[in-house]
Scaffold this motif. Structure first.
Motif, mmCIF file in Angstrom:
data_model
loop_
_atom_site.group_PDB
_atom_site.id
_atom_site.type_symbol
_atom_site.label_atom_id
_atom_site.label_comp_id
_atom_site.label_asym_id
_atom_site.label_seq_id
_atom_site.Cartn_x
_atom_site.Cartn_y
_atom_site.Cartn_z
ATOM 1 N N PHE A 83 0.842 -1.192 0.000
ATOM 2 C CA PHE A 83 0.000 0.000 0.000
ATOM 3 C C PHE A 83 0.878 1.243 0.000
ATOM 4 N N ARG A 84 0.679 2.097 -0.987
ATOM 5 C CA ARG A 84 1.453 3.333 -1.139
ATOM 6 C C ARG A 84 2.950 3.080 -1.093
ATOM 7 N N ASP A 85 3.386 2.066 -1.829
ATOM 8 C CA ASP A 85 4.812 1.721 -1.969
ATOM 9 C C ASP A 85 5.507 1.460 -0.638
ATOM 10 N N GLY A 86 4.747 1.007 0.348
ATOM 11 C CA GLY A 86 5.342 0.658 1.637
ATOM 12 C C GLY A 86 5.686 1.843 2.518
ATOM 13 N N GLU A 87 5.284 3.074 2.126
ATOM 14 C CA GLU A 87 5.559 4.241 2.961
ATOM 15 C C GLU A 87 4.671 4.211 4.210
ATOM 16 N N PRO A 88 5.207 4.553 5.367
ATOM 17 C CA PRO A 88 4.365 4.618 6.568
ATOM 18 C C PRO A 88 3.287 5.688 6.417
ATOM 19 N N ILE A 89 2.096 5.403 6.918
ATOM 20 C CA ILE A 89 0.999 6.370 6.901
ATOM 21 C C ILE A 89 0.503 6.585 8.328
ATOM 22 N N PRO A 159 -10.341 -0.141 -0.684
ATOM 23 C CA PRO A 159 -10.249 -1.612 -0.632
ATOM 24 C C PRO A 159 -8.808 -2.135 -0.655
ATOM 25 N N ASP A 160 -7.865 -1.325 -1.164
ATOM 26 C CA ASP A 160 -6.462 -1.747 -1.169
ATOM 27 C C ASP A 160 -5.857 -1.756 0.228
ATOM 28 N N LEU A 161 -6.475 -1.015 1.155
ATOM 29 C CA LEU A 161 -6.021 -1.034 2.544
ATOM 30 C C LEU A 161 -7.033 -1.775 3.412
ATOM 31 N N GLY A 162 -8.278 -1.299 3.427
ATOM 32 C CA GLY A 162 -9.320 -1.942 4.234
ATOM 33 C C GLY A 162 -8.950 -1.965 5.702
ATOM 34 N N PRO A 163 -9.599 -2.849 6.497
ATOM 35 C CA PRO A 163 -9.207 -2.995 7.899
ATOM 36 C C PRO A 163 -7.726 -3.388 7.990
#
Length: 197
Positions: A83-89, A159-163
Motif C-alpha cells: 500500500f502506497r509503496d510501503g511508505e508509513p501512513i 479496498p487496497d487497505l481496508g481494515p
C-alpha cells in the motif's frame, strides 16, 4: 594517599577524560537502545490528518510492542508493503475488532455499532467514497482507520487497505516534537508541541 597510588598532576586530565568518554558512551548507548526498542521519530507526510496534524509534523511514536494494544481514538503509524509503496501512513483508529463501521456519505457521518461517532477532530464531514462496501465488520486482530481530513485521505475506505492488521502498526503517536507548516498560515505553530491526547 594512604593505601594506594598517589595521582600525579598529569594523571588528573587523563582520569577526567576517561570519565567523560565513559559517560558519553553510556548516553549514546542508552539513546540507541531507546530508539531501537522503545520509540521512534516519524514525519507526517501530506494533509490527510489535518487539522490535528500538519504536513512535516515530527512525531514521537511508542513502538507497537510497548503499546499494550490499540484503542479507538489512537493515532497510529501503519506500514504495509503493498500500500502506497510501503511508505508509513498516519491515521486514527475509529473501530477495533468485532465492531461494525457504517458511513453515510450523503450526510458525511460515521457510525460504529450503530452509534454516531462524535468526531470533533475531523476537518470536514466524510463525503469521499473510496470503494469499500459498507457496513464493514472489523476482523479479529484488525482495526479500522480513517484520516482526520476525511476528503483528502487514503485509509480503510480504500479496498487496497481496508481494515488494518495490528501487526502492520509500527506504533502509536504520543507527542508532537516539532511542528510542520500549518496549512492556513504557512507558519510553524510551536504552541502545538506536546502530548497527543
Amino acid at each position: 594517599m594512604r593505601g594506594g597510588k598517589r595521582l600525579s598532576r598529569s594523571d588528573v586530565p587523563l582520569q577526567w577524560l576517561y570519565e567523560w568518554v565513559q559517560a558519553l558512551v553510556g548516553v549514546v548507548l542508552a539513546v540507541v537502545l531507546l530508539f531501537t526498542f522503545a520509540v521512534r521519530v516519524v514525519l507526517v507526510s501530506g494533509p490527510s490528518m489535518q487539522e490535528t496534524l500538519q504536513d512535516q509534523d515530527c512525531l514521537l511514536v511508542l513502538n507497537a510492542p510497548l503499546c499494550g494494544g490499540f484503542e479507538t481514538g489512537d493515532i497510529v503509524i501503519i506500514q504495509r508493503d503493498d500500500f502506497r509503496d510501503g511508505e508509513p501512513i498516519v491515521k486514527r483508529i475509529v473501530a477495533t475488532e468485532g465492531q461494525t463501521v457504517d458511513i453515510d456519505f450523503d450526510a458525511g457521518t460515521v457510525y460504529v455499532d450503530g452509534q454516531l461517532l462524535e468526531e470533533t477532530y475531523i476537518r470536514e464531514p466524510t463525503h469521499l467514497e473510496e470503494g469499500l462496501e459498507f457496513p464493514v465488520t472489523v476482523p479479529e486482530g484488525c482495526v479500522f482507520v480513517l484520516g482526520d481530513n476525511r476528503n483528502d485521505s487514503d485509509d480503510s475506505r480504500d479496498p487496497d487497505l481496508g481494515p488494518v492488521d495490528t501487526r502492520e502498526i509500527l506504533g502509536r503517536a504520543v507527542a508532537l516534537l516539532f511542528p510542520g507548516v500549518t496549512a492556513a498560515s504557512e507558519e510553524r505553530d510551536f504552541g502545538r508541541i506536546g502530548p497527543l491526547d
